[in-house]
Structure formats: structure tokens, C-alpha cells
Design an enzyme around this catalytic site. Structure first.
Site, PDB file in Angstrom:
ATOM      1  N   LYS A 144       0.869  -1.161   0.142  1.00 28.11           N
ATOM      2  CA  LYS A 144      -0.064   0.118  -0.014  1.00 28.11           C
ATOM      3  C   LYS A 144       1.068   1.132   0.063  1.00 28.11           C
ATOM      4  O   LYS A 144       2.060   1.214   0.188  1.00 28.11           O
ATOM      5  CB  LYS A 144      -0.806   0.047   1.249  1.00 28.11           C
ATOM      6  CG  LYS A 144      -0.052   0.121   2.485  1.00 28.11           C
ATOM      7  CD  LYS A 144      -1.016  -0.015   3.843  1.00 28.11           C
ATOM      8  CE  LYS A 144      -0.337  -0.136   4.991  1.00 28.11           C
ATOM      9  NZ  LYS A 144      -1.075  -0.379   6.233  1.00 28.11           N
ATOM     10  N   ARG A 194     -10.634   0.568  15.088  1.00 30.26           N
ATOM     11  CA  ARG A 194     -10.564   1.130  13.741  1.00 30.26           C
ATOM     12  C   ARG A 194     -11.646   0.581  12.824  1.00 30.26           C
ATOM     13  O   ARG A 194     -12.690   0.079  13.253  1.00 30.26           O
ATOM     14  CB  ARG A 194      -8.968   1.114  13.436  1.00 30.26           C
ATOM     15  CG  ARG A 194      -8.622   2.356  12.656  1.00 30.26           C
ATOM     16  CD  ARG A 194      -7.386   2.491  12.251  1.00 30.26           C
ATOM     17  NE  ARG A 194      -7.099   1.368  11.527  1.00 30.26           N
ATOM     18  CZ  ARG A 194      -5.674   1.177  11.301  1.00 30.26           C
ATOM     19  NH1 ARG A 194      -4.680   2.161  11.469  1.00 30.26           N
ATOM     20  NH2 ARG A 194      -5.158  -0.088  10.699  1.00 30.26           N
ATOM     21  N   TYR A 252      14.350  31.340   5.518  1.00 31.86           N
ATOM     22  CA  TYR A 252      13.530  32.171   5.818  1.00 31.86           C
ATOM     23  C   TYR A 252      13.197  32.589   7.307  1.00 31.86           C
ATOM     24  O   TYR A 252      13.511  31.640   8.219  1.00 31.86           O
ATOM     25  CB  TYR A 252      12.071  31.527   5.411  1.00 31.86           C
ATOM     26  CG  TYR A 252      11.349  31.477   4.066  1.00 31.86           C
ATOM     27  CD1 TYR A 252      11.227  32.581   3.341  1.00 31.86           C
ATOM     28  CD2 TYR A 252      11.527  30.213   3.426  1.00 31.86           C
ATOM     29  CE1 TYR A 252      10.836  32.600   1.980  1.00 31.86           C
ATOM     30  CE2 TYR A 252      11.254  30.183   1.848  1.00 31.86           C
ATOM     31  CZ  TYR A 252      11.006  31.294   1.317  1.00 31.86           C
ATOM     32  OH  TYR A 252      10.564  31.356  -0.013  1.00 31.86           O
ATOM     33  N   MET A 303      10.445  24.942   0.354  1.00 30.58           N
ATOM     34  CA  MET A 303       9.826  24.025  -0.614  1.00 30.58           C
ATOM     35  C   MET A 303      10.474  23.204  -1.253  1.00 30.58           C
ATOM     36  O   MET A 303      10.321  21.985  -1.543  1.00 30.58           O
ATOM     37  CB  MET A 303       8.573  24.721  -1.170  1.00 30.58           C
ATOM     38  CG  MET A 303       7.739  23.816  -2.259  1.00 30.58           C
ATOM     39  SD  MET A 303       6.546  24.739  -3.107  1.00 30.58           S
ATOM     40  CE  MET A 303       5.647  25.617  -1.864  1.00 30.58           C
TER      41      MET A 303
HETATM   42  C1  LIG Z   1      -0.405  -1.213   6.587  1.00 34.16           C
HETATM   43  C2  LIG Z   1      -1.042  -2.734   7.338  1.00 34.16           C
HETATM   44  C3  LIG Z   1      -0.197  -3.894   7.497  1.00 34.16           C
HETATM   45  C4  LIG Z   1       1.397  -3.874   7.336  1.00 34.16           C
HETATM   46  O1  LIG Z   1       1.994  -3.308   8.766  1.00 34.16           O
HETATM   47  P1  LIG Z   1       3.370  -3.212   8.799  1.00 34.16           P
HETATM   48  O2  LIG Z   1       3.415  -2.858  10.175  1.00 34.16           O
HETATM   49  O3  LIG Z   1       4.006  -2.247   7.809  1.00 34.16           O
HETATM   50  O4  LIG Z   1       3.910  -4.483   8.573  1.00 34.16           O
HETATM   51  C5  LIG Z   1      -0.877  -4.938   8.118  1.00 34.16           C
HETATM   52  N1  LIG Z   1      -2.254  -4.844   8.153  1.00 34.16           N
HETATM   53  C6  LIG Z   1      -3.216  -4.000   8.014  1.00 34.16           C
HETATM   54  C7  LIG Z   1      -4.551  -4.088   8.244  1.00 34.16           C
HETATM   55  C8  LIG Z   1      -2.447  -2.634   7.617  1.00 34.16           C
HETATM   56  O5  LIG Z   1      -3.281  -1.647   7.531  1.00 34.16           O
END
Ligand SMILES: *Cc1c(COP(=O)(O)O)cnc(C)c1O
Length: 396
Positions: free
Chosen positions: A58, A157, A289, A337
């Protein structure tokens, strides 16, 4: 190399020591395919042949480039990839990733249902209502959609908080889609001062057990990501683990009395920026800055062609470091930036066009995302994911 295909030549700058290899971009990352592959093999050998590894790619593979990383992992035999959204899954399929299953951990929204079917994605499902949605989708499409039901075992969550009885009642009337997995996610797997992981596992196991007693067992149970793998919480490994951070070379530091780390993974990414100018400042000169840095004595500075738009945290102003000519040196004044000013008083070896290392190893010196995160007041995940799209990814 990927960028050679875009017509840009690799510049090899002799001598092959610090300036071993440079790419013609103001800011770029070098991603080692071999290191990603090695990290994957390491995760596999730690969990053993009975446990599948879902490779989490991801967020553009935590900044490493999802498509290229997915290709490397597929070539290494990865059977499962995991992404956050349907869009990320579609991008992988569009890029030619067909051999692996793709778990969409963030599930799908109504308007994404067709894409789930068309691109053969496997959604995580977070509520009983969504089980009905995915079941209707399977009925309407005539395709056997498989989904993984996520249990909220205490993360608070995504995931259902429904009881086993409620889940069973819903499964009993949804006969088109099939539940291939039961999953949950730990909130505190690296924290050995907290009982939360044990409590989450107990909750999850109770649900799985009640379903099993009613004759429902999902082929895959999965609860563990990097930290639960890294610290050997084997009771959470089941049939599948979801590894992200580990593939990119990291395990979070533990709290409390943790067992020894099982994973031996290393960062796969080096982040470089080019010097646009090197110049001398007189004593008393202000930098950047707000004039927040004042030269206490005459000094040499370098101006890098990268700033917060590239992902160098503004919080690193006057506190971060980079590696220049093999030595750690300070960021001076505010990060802007597109530009960051650094101290080059220690060297005369660098000139405009030369590379400085923002993350990685140069000579005897190295900087990793966890060190940067500490100074920037964040976590390593945040550092990696913040390397922006304008920073070119170069695969070696
Ligand atoms: C991002 C995520 C992972 C991976 O977690 P890591 O700590 O990067 O290994 C696993 N399961 C879910 C549901 C996630 O959102």
C-alpha cells in the site's frame, strides 16, 4: 534500469567510491530490488513454510514504488499482495500484476464494487452490512467473490464488533460470496508493557472458535503485521501474516521486556539530493526564511535541490542532518519548499551537481528512517511515505 527506459542515461562518476553512482535528478531514491527480495525471503524463513506472507505494498509500497516492488515480490514467488484501496489494487492489475492475489485491506465502497469484480480483488469486509453488499455483488456478477472478514478485536478502527452469533446469522443468509479469511489487526504488537495484544488475540480466537463450532472455518486466519512477526508473537501467525515495514527493512523499536528480534531485514532505499550551489558565508550571515540560523563564524554552505515538497520534513529545520562527503552535517535554517541549506564547512570536495545523502549509507555514515523520524517527531512509516512523487524512483 527503469529510468534508462525513459531515455536518461546512467551517469557513472569515477572514482567509484562515494560518488559511485549518480542519477540525473535533483532528488531521487535508489531502491535495491535485491534488498527487497532478501527482506521478503527473511520474513518467509522466519514464519516458516506453513505460513503464507501477504506483502503489503500500500501507499506506493511505503514510497518504494508499488508496481516495481510487486514485480520483484511476484518474481520471488509472493502469492499475496495487500493494498489499502481498490484504486491501488487496480493500479497493480493495470501494471501487469496478475499472478498474485490482492487483498484490499481498506475494503470497498459501493461505487468500487464493479472494479473489485473486474480486477479480481479480494476485499476485507468490515461490517455485517458489507457482507450483504459483497454477497449481492457476487450474485449480480455471477462471479465467486472471496472476502476476508475483519474483526475489531480492540484496535477500534476498521472491523466488525458484531458477536459470533450475529456473524453466523449473516453468513447463513449470504450464500453467494465466500468468506475466505478472518482477520484482525493489532494496536500494540511491539509494546511489551501492554496486555492489549493478548486481549485482542483472545477476543479473535473466541470468535473463530464459535464460528468453527457452528461449522464455519475460514481457510485463512491472519492477525500479524511486521511487529508481531519481528518479535515472534507466533500465536498470532496462524496461516498468513501481513508484512509491510519489514519488507522495507524496518521493525519498530519495542517497549518493555521484548523477546529478541527474529527478523534480520535492512533498508532497501537510499535517498539523494543534488547540490545546486556551494558558497562561503561570512560570520553573522543569516540563512533561510525568518533568518533562523546565524553563522557564528565564517562557513561553507551547500544548497540542496530538495525541500519539504520532496518530503524533507519542515520540522527538520535547524535540527536535521544529512550525509555530505561521508560525514553527518547539519541542516541550517528552515527547510523550504524546494531547497534545503546544509553546512559544508567540513569539506571542499563537493560542488554543484554532486549528491548528498538524505537517507542511506555513504562511507562510514548512515541515516535511516527511524533516526530521521526521531528528530522530526514522527515514525519511520511517516518518513518513507512522505518522500513525494516528484522524487524519482530508480531501481538498482
Ligand atoms: C499497513 C498494514 C499492515 C502492514 O503493517 P506493517 O507494520 O507495515 O507490517 C498490515 N495489516 C494492516 C491491516 C495494515 O493496514
Amino acid at each position: 534500469m527503469a529510468w534508462e527506459q525513459s531515455g536518461i542515461r546512467l551517469c557513472l562518476v569515477p572514482p567509484f567510491t562515494i560518488k559511485e553512482m549518480s542519477a540525473p535528478f535533483r532528488s531521487y531514491v535508489l531502491v535495491s530490488r535485491e534488498q527487497i527480495a532478501r527482506n521478503f525471503r527473511n520474513v518467509r524463513s522466519v514464519v516458516g513454510p506453513q505460513v503464507e506472507v501477504a506483502c503489503v505494498v500500500k501507499a506506493d509500497a511505503y514510497g518504494h514504488g508499488a508496481l516495481e516492488v510487486a514485480r520483484v515480490l511476484s518474481a520471488e514467488g509472493a502469492k499475496w499482495l495487500a493494498v489499502s484501496s481498490v484504486d491501488e489494487g487496480v493500479q497493480l492489475r493495470g501494471g501487469g500484476i496478475h499472478g498474485a492475489r490482492i487483498l484490499v485491506m481498506g475494503g470497498f465502497l459501493a461505487y468500487e464494487g464493479d472494479a473489485v469484480v473486474e480486477f479480481d480483488l479480494t476485499p476485507a469486509i468490515h461490517s455485517l452490512a458489507q457482507i450483504r453488499d459483497v454477497d449481492r455483488l457476487a450474485a449480480a456478477s455471477g462471479k465467486p467473490i472471496r472476502y476476508h472478514l475483519k474483526i475489531d478485536s480492540g484496535m477500534g478502527r476498521l472491523g466488525t464488533r458484531a458477536s459470533a452469533a450475529e456473524i453466523l446469522a449473516t453468513l447463513a443468509d449470504t450464500r453467494h460470496a465466500s468468506m475466505e479469511g478472518l482477520m484482525t489487526h493489532f494496536a500494540s504488537a511491539a509494546d511489551y508493557t501492554s496486555p492489549q495484544t493478548a486481549a485482542q488475540l483472545a477476543y479473535f480466537h473466541d470468535i473463530c472458535q464459535a464460528l468453527r463450532l457452528a461449522g464455519i472455518s475460514a481457510p485463512h486466519l491472519h492477525t500479524s503485521s511486521t511487529n508481531a512477526i519481528g518479535y515472534g508473537r507466533t500465536e498470532g501467525w496462524h496461516t498468513l501474516v501481513r508484512a509491510g515495514h519489514a519488507l522495507y527493512g524496518y521493525v519498530s523499536p519495542a517497549r518493555g521486556d521484548a523477546p529478541p528480534r527474529l527478523l534480520d531485514v535492512k533498508p532497501a532505499l537510499t535517498w539523494k539530493a543534488k547540490l545546486l550551489a556551494v558558497k562561503e558565508l561570512p560570520e553573522g550571515a543569516l540563512v533561510g526564511y525568518g533568518g533562523s540560523f546565524r553563522a557564528a563564524r565564517a562557513m561553507r554552505i551547500g544548497i540542496l535541490g530538495a525541500g519539504y515538497a520532496d518530503g524533507i520534513f519542515h520540522r527538520l529545520s535547524n535540527r536535521g542532518k544529512v550525509i555530505a562527503d561521508g560525514k553527518l552535517t547539519a541542516i541550517l535554517g528552515t527547510v523550504s519548499m524546494d531547497l534545503t541549506t546544509i553546512d559544508l564547512s567540513h569539506t571542499t570536495a563537493l560542488a554543484a551537481g554532486d549528491d548528498v545523502t538524505l537517507l542511506g549509507t555513504e562511507g562510514e555514515c548512515s541515516l535511516d528512517a527511524q533516526q530521521l523520524a526521531k528528530v522530526a517527531g514522527t515514525i519511520s512509516y511517516n518518513i518513507l511515505c512522505s518522500i513525494s512523487a516528484r522524487v524519482r524512483r530508480v531501481y538498482v
